[in-house]
Design a protein around this motif. Structure first.
Motif, PDB file in Angstrom:
ATOM      1  N   SER A 720       0.593  -1.009  -0.237  1.00  0.00           N
ATOM      2  CA  SER A 720       0.274   0.064  -0.012  1.00  0.00           C
ATOM      3  C   SER A 720       1.016   1.377  -0.263  1.00  0.00           C
ATOM      4  CB  SER A 720      -0.759   0.356   1.717  1.00  0.00           C
ATOM      5  OG  SER A 720      -1.656   1.343   1.008  1.00  0.00           O
ATOM      6  N   ILE A 721       1.746   1.208   0.746  1.00  0.00           N
ATOM      7  CA  ILE A 721       2.834   2.338   0.868  1.00  0.00           C
ATOM      8  C   ILE A 721       3.535   2.210  -0.330  1.00  0.00           C
ATOM      9  CG2 ILE A 721       4.679   3.968   1.983  1.00  0.00           C
ATOM     10  CD1 ILE A 721       4.436   2.076   4.205  1.00  0.00           C
ATOM     11  N   ALA A 722       4.176   1.107  -1.795  1.00  0.00           N
ATOM     12  CA  ALA A 722       4.842   1.766  -2.268  1.00  0.00           C
ATOM     13  C   ALA A 722       3.336   2.245  -3.401  1.00  0.00           C
ATOM     14  CB  ALA A 722       5.119   0.379  -2.779  1.00  0.00           C
ATOM     15  N   LEU A 723       2.423   1.937  -3.477  1.00  0.00           N
ATOM     16  CA  LEU A 723       1.670   2.327  -4.351  1.00  0.00           C
ATOM     17  C   LEU A 723       1.339   3.694  -4.302  1.00  0.00           C
ATOM     18  CD1 LEU A 723      -1.050   0.049  -3.858  1.00  0.00           C
ATOM     19  CD2 LEU A 723       0.021   0.051  -6.150  1.00  0.00           C
ATOM     20  N   LYS A 724       1.750   4.187  -3.643  1.00  0.00           N
ATOM     21  CA  LYS A 724       1.889   5.893  -3.343  1.00  0.00           C
ATOM     22  C   LYS A 724       3.370   6.038  -3.454  1.00  0.00           C
ATOM     23  CE  LYS A 724      -1.226   9.677  -1.320  1.00  0.00           C
ATOM     24  NZ  LYS A 724      -2.455   9.642  -0.764  1.00  0.00           N
ATOM     25  N   ALA A 725       3.811   5.452  -2.738  1.00  0.00           N
ATOM     26  CA  ALA A 725       5.105   6.231  -2.998  1.00  0.00           C
ATOM     27  C   ALA A 725       6.043   6.793  -3.985  1.00  0.00           C
ATOM     28  CB  ALA A 725       6.255   5.029  -1.835  1.00  0.00           C
ATOM     29  N   SER A 726       7.061   7.646  -3.689  1.00  0.00           N
ATOM     30  CA  SER A 726       7.794   8.011  -5.211  1.00  0.00           C
ATOM     31  C   SER A 726       8.748   7.413  -5.017  1.00  0.00           C
ATOM     32  CB  SER A 726       8.129   9.440  -4.360  1.00  0.00           C
ATOM     33  OG  SER A 726       9.766   9.275  -3.681  1.00  0.00           O
ATOM     34  N   LEU A 727       9.573   7.551  -6.400  1.00  0.00           N
ATOM     35  CA  LEU A 727      11.046   6.075  -6.453  1.00  0.00           C
ATOM     36  C   LEU A 727      11.779   6.079  -5.682  1.00  0.00           C
ATOM     37  CD1 LEU A 727      11.706   6.693 -10.405  1.00  0.00           C
ATOM     38  CD2 LEU A 727      11.082   4.175  -9.098  1.00  0.00           C
ATOM     39  N   GLN A 728      12.560   7.359  -4.936  1.00  0.00           N
ATOM     40  CA  GLN A 728      13.196   7.370  -3.924  1.00  0.00           C
ATOM     41  C   GLN A 728      12.677   6.978  -2.306  1.00  0.00           C
ATOM     42  OE1 GLN A 728      16.001   8.888  -4.457  1.00  0.00           O
ATOM     43  NE2 GLN A 728      16.610   8.158  -2.662  1.00  0.00           N
ATOM     44  N   GLU A 729      11.475   7.044  -2.364  1.00  0.00           N
ATOM     45  CA  GLU A 729      10.964   6.475  -0.766  1.00  0.00           C
ATOM     46  C   GLU A 729      11.496   4.688  -0.829  1.00  0.00           C
ATOM     47  OE1 GLU A 729       7.855  10.032   0.149  1.00  0.00           O
ATOM     48  OE2 GLU A 729       7.019   8.687  -0.943  1.00  0.00           O
ATOM     49  N   ILE A 730      10.622   4.519  -2.420  1.00  0.00           N
ATOM     50  CA  ILE A 730      10.698   3.199  -2.912  1.00  0.00           C
ATOM     51  C   ILE A 730      12.251   2.622  -2.465  1.00  0.00           C
ATOM     52  CG2 ILE A 730      10.289   0.811  -4.195  1.00  0.00           C
ATOM     53  CD1 ILE A 730       8.143   2.378  -5.592  1.00  0.00           C
ATOM     54  N   VAL A 731      13.611   2.972  -2.890  1.00  0.00           N
ATOM     55  CA  VAL A 731      14.295   2.999  -2.931  1.00  0.00           C
ATOM     56  C   VAL A 731      15.177   3.182  -1.807  1.00  0.00           C
ATOM     57  CG1 VAL A 731      17.066   3.478  -3.764  1.00  0.00           C
ATOM     58  CG2 VAL A 731      15.582   3.787  -4.998  1.00  0.00           C
ATOM     59  N   ASP A 732      14.565   4.186  -0.578  1.00  0.00           N
ATOM     60  CA  ASP A 732      14.840   4.425   0.603  1.00  0.00           C
ATOM     61  C   ASP A 732      14.136   3.045   1.772  1.00  0.00           C
ATOM     62  OD1 ASP A 732      16.006   6.778  -0.118  1.00  0.00           O
ATOM     63  OD2 ASP A 732      14.280   8.544   0.701  1.00  0.00           O
ATOM     64  N   ARG A 733      13.422   2.595   1.027  1.00  0.00           N
ATOM     65  CA  ARG A 733      12.594   1.626   2.490  1.00  0.00           C
ATOM     66  C   ARG A 733      12.919   0.147   1.653  1.00  0.00           C
ATOM     67  NH1 ARG A 733       8.377   3.090   5.429  1.00  0.00           N
ATOM     68  NH2 ARG A 733       7.815   1.252   5.644  1.00  0.00           N
ATOM     69  N   TRP A 734      13.820   0.307   0.406  1.00  0.00           N
ATOM     70  CA  TRP A 734      14.243  -0.926   0.130  1.00  0.00           C
ATOM     71  C   TRP A 734      15.631  -0.721   0.680  1.00  0.00           C
ATOM     72  CZ3 TRP A 734      12.855  -5.449  -2.117  1.00  0.00           C
ATOM     73  CH2 TRP A 734      14.275  -6.365  -2.180  1.00  0.00           C
ATOM     74  N   ALA A 735      16.324  -0.015   1.305  1.00  0.00           N
ATOM     75  CA  ALA A 735      17.673   0.405   1.602  1.00  0.00           C
ATOM     76  C   ALA A 735      18.697  -0.418   1.573  1.00  0.00           C
ATOM     77  CB  ALA A 735      17.272   0.450   3.343  1.00  0.00           C
ATOM     78  N   GLU A 736      18.844  -1.381   0.202  1.00  0.00           N
ATOM     79  CA  GLU A 736      19.642  -2.270   0.183  1.00  0.00           C
ATOM     80  C   GLU A 736      20.099  -3.360   0.544  1.00  0.00           C
ATOM     81  OE1 GLU A 736      23.654  -0.343   1.543  1.00  0.00           O
ATOM     82  OE2 GLU A 736      23.455   1.441  -0.769  1.00  0.00           O
ATOM     83  N   GLY A 737      17.752  -3.669   0.349  1.00  0.00           N
ATOM     84  CA  GLY A 737      17.778  -5.061   0.928  1.00  0.00           C
ATOM     85  C   GLY A 737      17.495  -5.605   2.427  1.00  0.00           C
TER      86      GLY A 737
END
Length: 772
Positions: A720-737
Motif C-alpha cells: 500500500s505504501i509503495a503504490l503511493k510512494a515516489s521512486l526515491q521513497e521506494i529505494v529508501d524503504r528498500w535500503a539496499e535489501g
C-alpha cells in the motif's frame, strides 16, 4: 414165482394202497427165502464140499428171475404211485382254495353284520344324545368298513355305498358335537373391524353353560363330559380346543395383559354356569404390573378349569391298545402358553425391568410372583415342564443391561439428531458433575495421601488451569450426551461383571455413533451455516477433552481385563472430526471471498469509474463477509481458534489482492491512488473484524495483534505504501535489501512493481539498479 409177477403186472394202473403194501410184503418174504437158499447152497458148496453144480445153476436162474421181478415192481411204483400222488395234491389244493373263499365270504358277511349293527346303535345313541356311545359305534362301523376294504374285491358298488354312508354319519356326528360344544361355551365378541382401541374389547363375554340336563338318565356322563369324550374319540378335541384357545387369547387374555385399565369379572348364573366378562377401571399406569397381569389371567383360567377344562377324556383312536388319557387343561395350556408367555414378556415383564441398578434387589418380588403364578398353572395342569416366563424373570440382570443399553442408545441418538444451535457456555472452571464412586483402599489410603501432601507442596506444581477447556460454547445436547455417558458408567460400577462390561461398551458405542451420525445427519447445515460449524468443532473438542481422562476415572471400578483400551483411542478421531468440519466451512468462506474478489476486474484500469466501482464493491463485500463471520463466531469459538480463523480468511483476501496488483504491468498514477485507497480501506477496517468478545474493550488487544494472525499483513501494508510512494521513497524503504520493503518482497517482485508504476526514465533505471 411166475404167478406172483403175473399177478403184479395184472394190477398195473389199478393198485390201491393196501394191495400194494401186501404185495411188497410178499415180495420181501420171497427175497428172504431166496437169501436163505443162497446162503444154504454156498455153505454146502464151500463148507460141506457137496457136489451140487446143477442145483446151483437152478438157484442162479431163480435169483435172476426174482431180481427182474423187483425191477419191474420198482418201475411200476415210480410211474403209477407218483402220478396218483400229484393228482391227489392238486385236488387237495382246489378244496383248500374253495374253503378259504368260503371263509372270506363268511368274514365279509360278519363285517357287514357288524357295520349294520353299529350304524343302528349309532343312530339310536345319537337320537338319545349319548354321544360317547355314538362315537364308539361310529368307530366300530368305520373299522368294519376298513376291514371290508382290505378284501381284494372291495371295488364292488356295495362298498362305495357303505363309504358314503360312513361319511354322512361322520359329518352328522361332527355337526351335533359342534353344536353341543358351542352351546357349552358361547362367545360374545366385538366385530373384528372395530378392534382398533381398548374400548372395543369391553364387549367381550364368555358364557359357560355347564348345567346338567334334566332329561339325562342317572349313571350316565354329564352332557359336557359326554361331548368332550365323544370329541376325543372322534379325534376332533384338539381342533375344537385350538380354535377356542385362539379366540381366548385374542379377545380376552391379550387385552387383559396389554391394557392396565381392563379387568375381568366372573359371574355365576344359577343352574346355568358362569359368565366371564371384561370390565373397565381407570388406571394411570401405561403398562400393567406383573402381579396385576398374573391375577387377571389366573381369574380367567381358574374359571375355565372349574367349569370346562377341569376333566379328563380317553381317546381310543379305534384300538384299545392306543388308549390315551387327555387332560383338557393340559391341551389348552400347550396350545396357548407359548403365545401368552411371549405377550406377558413383551407387554409386561419388559417394562417392569428396573431402569437403575439400585432397583435390581427389589425385583425379587416380581420373581416370587412369577413363581407363584406358574405354580398355580401347574396345579391346574395348564403348564408342565420348564417355562420361558420364569427364565426371563430370573435373568433380570441381563435384561436390565440390555434394556439400559437400548435406552441409552435411543436417548443418545435423540440428542445427536436434536438442534445444535441451543448452546451452553463453557469456561476454564467448568467441570462435569462426576458421580460418587466407591473409595478404594480404605482409611490407610487416606492417611498415606495426607502424609505425602507437604512434600508434594514443596515441589513445582502445574498451573490450576492445566488441561482446562478454553472458554467457548457447545451444544446443550452434547453436554447432556456426556452426562448420559457418565451416568451409564456409574450404573456399570454398581452392576454385575457381565452387565458392567456391556454398559461400558455401550458408552463406547455412544461415541462411535456420534462420530457417524452427527456429520451425516447435519451435513447440509454444517456447510451452510458457519455458526453451526463452529459449534460442531467445539463439540468434538469438548468430547475429545473428556475422553482423555474418562477411562482413568472409572478404570479401577470396572471389571475389565488388562489391555482394554478405554476411551483414549477415540480422542484423535474426534479432534480430526472437529477440525475437518471447521476446515470445510473455512473452505466455503474462502471460496465465497475469492468469488467476490473475482468481480473486481483484476483491479486494472481503475481510472475507469465502472472498474473502480466494481473493485471497491468487491473489497467492501469481503470486509462485510469478515465482519459477519466475526459476529457469528463471537463468543462461540475459543479466542485462539477465532483469531486464527479470522486471520486465515483475511490473509486469503489480501493475498489475492497482492497477487492481482503484482500481476499488473502498467499502473497509472491515478490507478495507483485508487489501489492505495482500496488497500487503506482494508488496512483500516481489517483489524476491526477481530471481535472475539462482545465487550469492545477486550477486543482491542487482538485487533492490535493482527500481524500475528495475518501472515501477509505487513506485506500488504508495504505494498500500500509503495503504490503511493515516489521512486526515491521506494529505494529508501528498500535500503539496499535491509529495509522493511525488502523484508516483504523479492528484488524481482519489486522491480516488476516499479516498472508498472513508473515510466521508463533514467531515474527509474537508476532506481532499478539499486534494487538488488
Amino acid at each position: 414165482m411166475t404167478s406172483f409177477v403175473t399177478e403184479v403186472l395184472a394190477s398195473s394202473g389199478k393198485l390201491e394202497k393196501d394191495d400194494l403194501a401186501s404185495k411188497i410184503s410178499k415180495l420181501s418174504r420171497k427175497v428172504e427165502e431166496t437169501k436163505e437158499e443162497v446162503f444154504d447152497m454156498l455153505n454146502k458148496k464151500y463148507s460141506d464140499f457137496l457136489p451140487s453144480m446143477q442145483a446151483a445153476e437152478e438157484l442162479m436162474d431163480q435169483v435172476e428171475t426174482v431180481s427182474k421181478d423187483i425191477d419191474l415192481l420198482k418201475s411200476c411204483i415210480e410211474n403209477e404211485v407218483q402220478q396218483n400222488l400229484h393228482e391227489a395234491m392238486t385236488e387237495y389244493a382246489k378244496l383248500k382254495q374253495q374253503l378259504e373263499k368260503n371263509t372270506t365270504v363268511i368274514s365279509m358277511l360278519q363285517h357287514l353284520q357288524e357295520f349294520d349293527t353299529a350304524i343302528g346303535e349309532y343312530q339310536k345313541a345319537l337320537q338319545e344324545q349319548k354321544y360317547v356311545v355314538a362315537a364308539e359305534q361310529y368307530i366300530k362301523a368305520r373299522n368294519s368298513v376298513d376291514a371290508l376294504k382290505a378284501w381284494r374285491s372291495a371295488d364292488i358298488p356295495l362298498f362305495q355305498a357303505l363309504g358314503s354312508e360312513l361319511t354322512i354319519q361322520r359329518e352328522n356326528l361332527t355337526y351335533h358335537l359342534g353344536e353341543e360344544w358351542q352351546n357349552q361355551a358361547v362367545w360374545k365378541l366385538p366385530p373384528s373391524k372395530e378392534l382398533t382401541s381398548m374400548e372395543s374389547f369391553l364387549t367381550t363375554e364368555l358364557h359357560l353353560n355347564t348345567g346338567a340336563s334334566p332329561e339325562r338318565e342317572e349313571g350316565t356322563h354329564p352332557l359336557l363330559a359326554s361331548v368332550l369324550q365323544a370329541l376325543a374319540i372322534q379325534g376332533e378335541l384338539h381342533k375344537k380346543i385350538k380354535l377356542f384357545g385362539q379366540v381366548l387369547l385374542r379377545y380376552m387374555l391379550r387385552p387383559l395383559i396389554v391394557y392396565p385399565c381392563v379387568l375381568v369379572e366372573v359371574r355365576d348364573v344359577p343352574e346355568q354356569g358362569s359368565v366371564i366378562s371384561l370390565q373397565y377401571k381407570e388406571s394411570q399406569t401405561e403398562h400393567s404390573a406383573p402381579a396385576q397381569v398374573y391375577a387377571k389371567v389366573l381369574t380367567v383360567l381358574k374359571a375355565l378349569h372349574t367349569h370346562l377344562f377341569g376333566m379328563t377324556c380317553t381317546s381310543t383312536m379305534g384300538h384299545s391298545s392306543n388308549r390315551q388319557t387327555l387332560v383338557l387343561s393340559a391341551i389348552l395350556g400347550d396350545l396357548i402358553w407359548e403365545e401368552m408367555c411371549d405377550c406377558i414378556i413383551q407387554e409386561c415383564l419388559l417394562y417392569s425391568i428396573p431402569s437403575s441398578s439400585s432397583q435390581l434387589p427389589e425385583y425379587g418380588t416380581v420373581i416370587k410372583e412369577t413363581e407363584d403364578f406358574e405354580r398355580s398353572l401347574r396345579e391346574m395342569c395348564y403348564l408342565s415342564g420348564d417355562s420361558d416366563l420364569l427364565k426371563y424373570a430370573k435373568n433380570v440382570s441381563c435384561h436390565f443391561a440390555n434394556k439400559k443399553c437400548q435406552d441409552v442408545i435411543v436417548a443418545a441418538r435423540k440428542l445427536m439428531t436434536s438442534e445444535m444451535h441451543n448452546t451452553v457456555k463453557i469456561t476454564p472452571d467448568y467441570k462435569l458433575s462426576m458421580p460418587k464412586l466407591p473409595i478404594l483402599g480404605g482409611g490407610d489410603g487416606k492417611r498415606g495421601s495426607q502424609s505425602e501432601k507437604p512434600s508434594l507442596q514443596q515441589e513445582k506444581q502445574l498451573g490450576e488451569r492445566t488441561l482446562c477447556l478454553p472458554a467457548c460454547r457447545i451444544s446443550e445436547s452434547v453436554q447432556q450426551l456426556m452426562e448420559l455417558a457418565l451416568r451409564t458408567l456409574s450404573e456399570a460400577v454398581g452392576s454385575s461383571n457381565k452387565c458392567a462390561v456391556q454398559l461400558f461398551y455401550t458408552v463406547r458405542n455412544i461415541f462411535h455413533l456420534f462420530y457417524d451420525v452427527v456429520p451425516t445427519y447435519h451435513r447440509e447445515n454444517l456447510l451452510r451455516f458457519p455458526h453451526l460449524a463452529a459449534i460442531q468443532h467445539n463439540n468434538c473438542m469438548f468430547l475429545a477433552h473428556h475422553l482423555l481422562t474418562l477411562g482413568h476415572q472409572f478404570r479401577p471400578h470396572l471389571p475389565l481385563t488388562d489391555g482394554v483400551c478405554y476411551f483414549v483411542d477415540l480422542v484423535p478421531g474426534f479432534r480430526k472430526l472437529g477440525a475437518q468440519c471447521f476446515v470445510a466451512q473455512m473452505n466455503v468462506q474462502k471460496a465465497e471471498m475469492l468469488e467476490r474478489l473475482s468481480t473486481a476486474r483484476n483491479f486494472s484500469n481503475l481510472d475507469d469509474e465502472e472498474n473502480y466501482s466494481a473493485a471497491s464493491k468487491a473489497v467492501r463485500q469481503v470486509i462485510h463477509q469478515l465482519k459477519r463471520l466475526g459476529k457469528v463466531w463471537q463468543d462461540v469459538l475459543p479466542v485462539n481458534i477465532y483469531c486464527k480463523a479470522m486471520g486465515t480468511l483475511l490473509n486469503t483476501a489480501i493475498t489475492e489482492l497482492i497477487t492481482k496488483i503484482m500481476m499488473l504491468e502498467d499502473i497509472s498514477s491515478k490507478d495507483g491512488e485508487h489501489l492505495h485507497t482500496l488497500c487503506q480501506t482494508i488496512i483500516e477496517e481489517g483489524p476491526l473484524v477481530f471481535t472475539p468478545f462482545p465487550e469492545e474493550s477486550k477486543n482491542r488487544k487482538y485487533q492490535e495483534e493482527v500481524p500475528v494472525y495475518v501472515k501477509k499483513w505487513m506485506t500488504f501494508k508495504e505494498l500500500s505504501i509503495a503504490l503511493k510512494a515516489s521512486l526515491q521513497e521506494i529505494v529508501d524503504r528498500w535500503a539496499e535489501g535491509k529495509g522493511p520493503l525488502a523484508l516483504e518482497f523479492s528484488s524481482t517482485e519489486m522491480k516488476s512493481l516499479i516498472r508498472a508504476l513508473f515510466q521508463n526514465t533514467d531515474r527509474r533505471a537508476v532506481a532499478l539498479t539499486k534494487i538488488k
